[in-house]
Design an enzyme around this catalytic site. Structure first.
Site, mmCIF file in Angstrom:
data_model
loop_
_atom_site.group_PDB
_atom_site.id
_atom_site.type_symbol
_atom_site.label_atom_id
_atom_site.label_comp_id
_atom_site.label_asym_id
_atom_site.label_seq_id
_atom_site.Cartn_x
_atom_site.Cartn_y
_atom_site.Cartn_z
ATOM 1 N N LYS A 16 85.694 20.065 26.538
ATOM 2 C CA LYS A 16 87.056 19.534 26.373
ATOM 3 C C LYS A 16 87.037 18.026 26.171
ATOM 4 C CE LYS A 16 88.083 21.331 30.374
ATOM 5 N NZ LYS A 16 86.884 22.141 30.629
ATOM 6 N N GLY A 40 84.620 17.247 35.124
ATOM 7 C CA GLY A 40 83.568 16.346 34.655
ATOM 8 C C GLY A 40 83.526 16.451 33.149
ATOM 9 N N GLN A 222 89.156 22.090 33.877
ATOM 10 C CA GLN A 222 88.716 23.442 34.240
ATOM 11 C C GLN A 222 88.930 24.422 33.071
ATOM 12 O OE1 GLN A 222 90.822 21.762 37.004
ATOM 13 N NE2 GLN A 222 88.845 20.835 37.269
#
Ligand code: GDP
Ligand code: IMO
Ligand code: MG
Length: 428
Positions: A16, A40, A222
C-alpha cells in the site's frame, strides 16, 4: 473520479505504501483513516528507503497529510517518526501534517496491556504489541483521552482518573504494577505542546478541501482479512480496515471514497497467528519469503507465505467495493516452474466459494488449486505489458477473471516508478 481510496485486500503488507506514494503525486491531500503505528509502509525512491507507520505516506511527496479521527495516535511515537523522517530530509510542519483533534490516544498503559495479554495468552493473536487493541477498547468504552484533551489540564486529570479506575483491576490481574496518575499527567503535559500544533478539526479541513475541488487520497492500513468484522476474527486488528471506514474515519461522507483501489499481492502473506488456507510450510513458501523479503517492517517477524488465494480476494472485492486492483510483487514469482491459485475450498464433504465466519471452519479449509505454467524470463522492473513473458500475462488475466476486478496497476519492483500503468485511478 475525484478521490481514490487505497486499501489492503489481503492480510496487510500488500504494498500500500508504494502505491500511496505513487498516487500522492496526483492527489492534493492524503488521509489515514484507521489503525495506528501497527502499520509498516515501506517506500523506495531511488537509493532512499522510507519506513512509515503512523504518518500518511503522502508526506514523502510533500502533500498535505491528515491523520484522521479513526486513527489511534501514540503521541510519543508520532514525534519519533517525525524526527526520523526529518533526518531523511522530509521536514514535517503543521502546514504539511494535520492530526484530527478528535482522534484517540495510545498511552503507555495500552502497550503494557497489549503485551501482558499476549504474554499470558495460551492462544496468542500475534499483535504488534503497540497497544492498538486496548486503545480502541477505551475509545469504544468512552473513556479514551483524545488529542484535544491535551489542551485542557482539568479534562485530562478527570479523564486519567476514570481511565485508571478501569485499568487498575486489569493491571492487577495481569501482575502489572499500578499505573501512576501523576506520572501519566506529567508525561502528557510534556508531550502536549509538541503535538498540539498539528491538532485541528480534520473533518472541517477535508470538507473545505473537497468543496474546493481538491483530490483526496485515502490511505488504508492493514487489510480486509484483518478487519475486526470481516477478517479472520479474533485473529484480526481492532479496527475496520475496509473502504467503508474511509468516510467514518476521516469525517467525510460515504460518497467521498471515489475509486477504490485494492492492493493485492501476487501471492499471499500473513504476519501473526490465525488461519491461512494456502500457507506453504515448505521450500516454496520459504522461497517466496526470501525472494519477496517477507519480513515485517514493524516487528521484524518473518511473514508466513502461500499461494494466491482468489477466494479471499474475491470476497475482499465485494467487502470493499473495489473498482480495480494494484497487483504487486509479480516479480517475486519469476522463475517458478508452476504456480498455483486457490479457486475454492473443500470443507468436509462440501465445496465452498467464500471464507466461512466460524474460526473452526476457517481452520479446516482445504484449498482447491488450479495449476498454471510459470515463466523463466524476468518481470523485474517492467513498465509495459510488452516486457512481460506470455505466462505472466496469463497469470494476471486469470487473477482478474477469478476475483472479478480489473488490474489498474501492476507492480514489478519496490521502486516507486516500477509499475505497469493500465489506468490511472484518479482519472477513472
Ligand atoms: P504495506 O504495509 O501494504 O505498505 O506493505 P509493506 O511496505 O509492509 O510491504 C511491502 C514490501 O514489498 C515493501 O518492502 C515494498 O518495498 C515491497 N514492494 C512493493 N511493491 C513491490 C513490487 O511490486 N515488487 C517487489 N519486489 N517488492 C515490492
Ligand atoms: P500494514 O499497514 C500486516 C496484524 C498483526 C496481528 C494482528 C493484530 O503494514 O499492512 P495489532 O497490533 O493490530 O493488534 O495486531 O494484525 N497486523 C498487520 N499485519 N500488516 C499490517 O499493517 C498489520 N497491522 C497489524 O501482525 O496479527
Ligand atoms: Mg506493512
Amino acid at each position: 473520479m475525484a478521490n481514490v481510496t487505497v486499501i489492503g485486500a489481503q492480510w496487510g503488507d500488500e504494498g500500500k505504501g508504494k502505491l500511496v506514494d505513487w498516487l500522492s503525486n496526483r492527489a492534493d491531500v492524503v488521509v489515514r483513516f484507521q489503525g495506528g503505528h501497527n502499520a509498516g509502509h515501506t517506500l523506495v525512491v531511488g537509493e532512499q528507503v522510507y519506513k512509515l507507520s503512523l504518518l500518511p505516506s503522502g508526506v514523502v511527496q510533500g502533500k498535505l497529510s491528515v491523520i484522521g479521527n479513526g486513527v489511534v495516535v501514540d503521541p510519543w511515537h508520532l514525534l519519533e517518526e517525525i524526527a526520523k523522517i526529518g533526518a531523511q530530509g522530509i521536514v514535517i510542519t503543521p502546514d504539511l501534517l494535520v492530526v484530527a483533534d478528535n482522534a484517540c490516544l495510545i498511552l503507555p498503559l495500552h502497550k503494557d496491556l497489549d503485551q501482558a495479554r499476549e504474554a499470558a495468552a495460551t492462544q496468542k493473536i500475534g499483535t504488534t504489541g503497540r497497544g492498538i487493541g486496548p486503545a480502541y477498547e477505551d475509545k469504544v468504552g468512552r473513556r479514551a483521552i483524545r488529542v484535544a484533551d491535551l489542551a485542557d489540564r482539568e479534562a485530562l486529570e478527570a479523564k486519567i482518573d476514570r481511565l485508571l479506575a478501569h485499568h487498575g483491576p486489569l493491571r492487577r490481574g495481569l501482575g502489572l504494577p499500578e499505573a501512576d496518575a501523576a506520572e501519566l499527567l506529567a508525561a502528557l503535559e510534556a508531550v502536549a505542546p509538541k503535538v498540539l500544533p498539528y491538532a485541528r478539526p480534520a473533518w472541517l479541513l477535508l470538507d473545505r478541501e473537497v468543496k474546493a475541488g481538491r483530490r483526496v487520497l485515502f490511505e488504508g492500513a492493514q487489510g480486509a482479512l484483518l478487519d475486526v468484522d470481516h477478517g479472520t476474527y479474533p485473529f484480526v486488528t481492532s479496527s475496520n480496515t475496509v473502504a467503508g471506514q474511509a468516510a467514518a474515519g476521516s469525517g467525510l461522507g460515504p460518497k467521498s471514497a471515489g475509486y477504490v483501489l485494492g492492493i493485492v499481492k501476487a501471492y499471499t502473506t500473513r504476519v501473526g497467528e490465525g488461519p491461512f488456507p494456502t500457507e506453504l510450510n515448505d521450500a516454496v513458501g520459504q522461497r517466496l519469503g526470501e525472494v519477496g523479503r517477507e519480513f515485517g517492517t514493524v516487528t521484524g517477524r518473518a511473514r508466513r507465505c502461500g499461494w494466491f488465494d482468489a477466494v479471499l480476494v474475491r470476497q475482499s472485492v465485494a467487502l470493499n467495493g473495489i473498482s480495480g486492483i494494484a497487483l504487486t510483487k509479480l516479480d517475486v514469482l519469476d522463475g517458478f516452474e508452476t504456480l498455483k491459485i486457490c479457486t475454492g475450498y473443500r470443507l468436509g464433504e462440501a465445496t465452498i466459494d467464500h471464507l466461512p465466519a466460524g474460526l473452526k471452519a476457517q481452520g479446516q479449509l482445504v484449498p482447491i488449486y488450479e495449476e498454471m505454467e510459470g515463466w523463466s524470463g524476468s518481470t523485474q522492473g517492467a513498465r509495459s505489458w510488452r516486457e512481460l513473458p506470455a505466462s505472466a500475462v496469463k497469470y494476471v488475466r486469470r487473477i482478474e477473471e477469478l476475483i472479478g476486478a480489473p488490474v489498474a496497476l501492476l507492480g514489478t519492483s519496490p521502486q516507486r516508478e516500477d509499475m505497469i500503468v493500465v489506468r490511472d485511478p484518479f482519472q477513472d
